[in-house]
Design a protein around this motif. Structure first.
Motif, PDB file in Angstrom:
ATOM      1  N   ALA A   7      -4.931   3.593   1.753  1.00  0.00           N
ATOM      2  CA  ALA A   7      -6.328   3.896   1.448  1.00  0.00           C
ATOM      3  C   ALA A   7      -6.550   4.048  -0.054  1.00  0.00           C
ATOM      4  CB  ALA A   7      -6.760   5.157   2.184  1.00  0.00           C
ATOM      5  N   LEU A   8      -5.668   4.783  -0.716  1.00  0.00           N
ATOM      6  CA  LEU A   8      -5.849   5.029  -2.140  1.00  0.00           C
ATOM      7  C   LEU A   8      -5.519   3.805  -2.987  1.00  0.00           C
ATOM      8  CD1 LEU A   8      -4.448   8.659  -2.311  1.00  0.00           C
ATOM      9  CD2 LEU A   8      -6.830   7.933  -2.529  1.00  0.00           C
ATOM     10  N   ALA A   9      -4.729   2.879  -2.441  1.00  0.00           N
ATOM     11  CA  ALA A   9      -4.439   1.645  -3.174  1.00  0.00           C
ATOM     12  C   ALA A   9      -5.685   0.797  -3.357  1.00  0.00           C
ATOM     13  CB  ALA A   9      -3.364   0.839  -2.444  1.00  0.00           C
ATOM     14  N   SER A  10      -6.694   1.009  -2.517  1.00  0.00           N
ATOM     15  CA  SER A  10      -7.951   0.283  -2.686  1.00  0.00           C
ATOM     16  C   SER A  10      -8.776   0.863  -3.832  1.00  0.00           C
ATOM     17  CB  SER A  10      -8.778   0.342  -1.391  1.00  0.00           C
ATOM     18  OG  SER A  10      -9.153   1.681  -1.077  1.00  0.00           O
ATOM     19  N   VAL A  11      -8.415   2.072  -4.257  1.00  0.00           N
ATOM     20  CA  VAL A  11      -9.106   2.727  -5.369  1.00  0.00           C
ATOM     21  C   VAL A  11      -8.391   2.462  -6.686  1.00  0.00           C
ATOM     22  CG1 VAL A  11      -9.905   4.933  -6.295  1.00  0.00           C
ATOM     23  CG2 VAL A  11      -9.947   4.515  -3.812  1.00  0.00           C
ATOM     24  N   THR A  12      -7.066   2.533  -6.641  1.00  0.00           N
ATOM     25  CA  THR A  12      -6.268   2.253  -7.835  1.00  0.00           C
ATOM     26  C   THR A  12      -5.000   1.524  -7.417  1.00  0.00           C
ATOM     27  OG1 THR A  12      -4.998   3.209  -9.660  1.00  0.00           O
ATOM     28  CG2 THR A  12      -5.215   4.545  -7.675  1.00  0.00           C
ATOM     29  N   GLY A  13      -4.715   0.435  -8.100  1.00  0.00           N
ATOM     30  CA  GLY A  13      -3.500  -0.308  -7.805  1.00  0.00           C
ATOM     31  C   GLY A  13      -2.343   0.102  -8.689  1.00  0.00           C
ATOM     32  N   ASP A  14      -2.608   0.929  -9.719  1.00  0.00           N
ATOM     33  CA  ASP A  14      -1.534   1.384 -10.589  1.00  0.00           C
ATOM     34  C   ASP A  14      -0.575   2.264  -9.795  1.00  0.00           C
ATOM     35  OD1 ASP A  14      -0.661   3.919 -12.480  1.00  0.00           O
ATOM     36  OD2 ASP A  14      -0.495   1.970 -13.480  1.00  0.00           O
ATOM     37  N   PRO A  15       0.699   1.899  -9.687  1.00  0.00           N
ATOM     38  CA  PRO A  15       1.617   2.647  -8.830  1.00  0.00           C
ATOM     39  C   PRO A  15       1.762   4.118  -9.203  1.00  0.00           C
ATOM     40  CG  PRO A  15       2.553   0.506  -9.360  1.00  0.00           C
ATOM     41  CD  PRO A  15       1.327   0.667 -10.223  1.00  0.00           C
ATOM     42  N   GLY A  16       1.788   4.427 -10.508  1.00  0.00           N
ATOM     43  CA  GLY A  16       1.927   5.817 -10.913  1.00  0.00           C
ATOM     44  C   GLY A  16       0.722   6.649 -10.520  1.00  0.00           C
ATOM     45  N   GLU A  17      -0.465   6.141 -10.814  1.00  0.00           N
ATOM     46  CA  GLU A  17      -1.686   6.861 -10.441  1.00  0.00           C
ATOM     47  C   GLU A  17      -1.811   6.970  -8.929  1.00  0.00           C
ATOM     48  OE1 GLU A  17      -6.550   6.601 -11.047  1.00  0.00           O
ATOM     49  OE2 GLU A  17      -5.224   5.207 -12.118  1.00  0.00           O
ATOM     50  N   LEU A  18      -1.407   5.925  -8.231  1.00  0.00           N
ATOM     51  CA  LEU A  18      -1.466   5.937  -6.767  1.00  0.00           C
ATOM     52  C   LEU A  18      -0.603   7.051  -6.188  1.00  0.00           C
ATOM     53  CD1 LEU A  18      -2.179   4.770  -3.999  1.00  0.00           C
ATOM     54  CD2 LEU A  18      -0.369   3.079  -4.335  1.00  0.00           C
TER      55      LEU A  18
END
Length: 280
Positions: free
Chosen positions: A113-124
């Motif tokens: 779900a959150l990968a749709s908001v941010t694809g940056d692995p660290g932020e995810l």
């Protein structure tokens, strides 16, 4: 004085034994039902099929620990991200019970779900960590998340307390990821998870796995990782397919000397823009 006849004592003993046997059978059946429920829960929460991606080939192997109540919460996942990118995660939840299996589902869904908001692995991983803490769960999970862009030939990675992934290329190079990681998910709020970025310049493979594959009483984790690295190197140079490598790596789990979940996700990738190095 009157004494109870020995026959009566025997009858009482038989009655007690019968009652204990029935109770033991009832407990055993309850335990078996809980194990079956946990295993079914695990399998239902994992993807039944991996998607196909241009420039990448995926293979997975997964064996749940189902001895007694030793059912854990290992998971794997792969899904499409915008722009033809691929999101991949693998991880391990603390504990070996139904609660661990259920928490695994929460972590996997949160990552998607959150990968749709941010694809940056660290932020995810940071957002997933804060979300899990807000849910008030008593469990935690280790995790590796990769974002692969086959067209651009780039790979980004972030780890949360998880063992590193392994890479190998067709030009004979191989190794264990040495990027910095952060703590497991669900432990500390507001943690920063560093992400590392690599440029892929040769065809090769990545191997993501859980510690049940490479660590146990009969196998130290460093030795296990070295064995997988050698297997990945042979596969890449010989041009074998990812299914063959996934099967070979999973056989290693039988040598670790304990009963734990074991998950392996193998990614074969086509190199990005033509260069001669494997990674930078």
């Amino acid at each position: 004085m009157f004494r109870r006849r020995p026959a009566d004592n025997s009858e009482d003993l038989l009655v007690r034994l019968g009652s204990l046997t029935a109770r033991a059978r009832e407990l055993a059946e309850t335990q078996r039902s809980r194990v079956e429920l946990a295993v079914a829960l695990q399998r239902d929460m994992l993807p039944s099929d991996l998607p196909s991606f241009p420039g990448a080939r995926l293979a997975v192997r997964y064996e749940p620990a189902n001895h007694g109540l030793n059912v854990g919460g290992d998971w794997y996942d792969a899904f499409s991200l915008p722009g033809g990118q691929i999101g991949m995660s693998i991880g391990d939840v603390q504990g070996h019970n139904i609660e661990a299996a259920a928490f695994m589902g929460q972590v996997r869904v949160a990552l998607r779900a959150l990968a749709s908001v941010t694809g940056d692995p660290g932020e995810l991983l940071g957002r997933t960590n804060d979300l899990l803490i807000s849910l008030g769960a008593d469990l935690f999970a280790t995790c590796t998340f990769l974002r692969l862009d086959p067209a651009a030939g780039t790979l980004e990675c972030a780890r949360a307390g998880h063992i590193p992934y392994i890479w190998a290329t067709t030009d004979g190079r191989s190794g264990i990821d040495d990027s910095e990681g952060g703590p497991p998910l669900g432990v500390l709020r507001g943690v920063d998870y560093p992400a590392t970025r690599h440029r892929l310049t040769a065809d090769g493979v990545f191997v993501l796995l859980t510690d049940g594959v490479v660590e146990g009483p009969s196998l130290h984790v460093d030795e296990g990782l070295d064995r997988v690295t050698r297997l990945a190197g042979i596969t890449a140079v010989a041009g074998l397919d990812v299914d063959a490598l996934a099967t070979a790596v999973m056989k290693l789990a039988a040598t670790v000397g304990h009963e734990d979940d074991a998950a392996v996700l193998v990614v074969g990738h086509d190199g990005g823009p033509a260069r001669s190095a494997a990674e930078e």
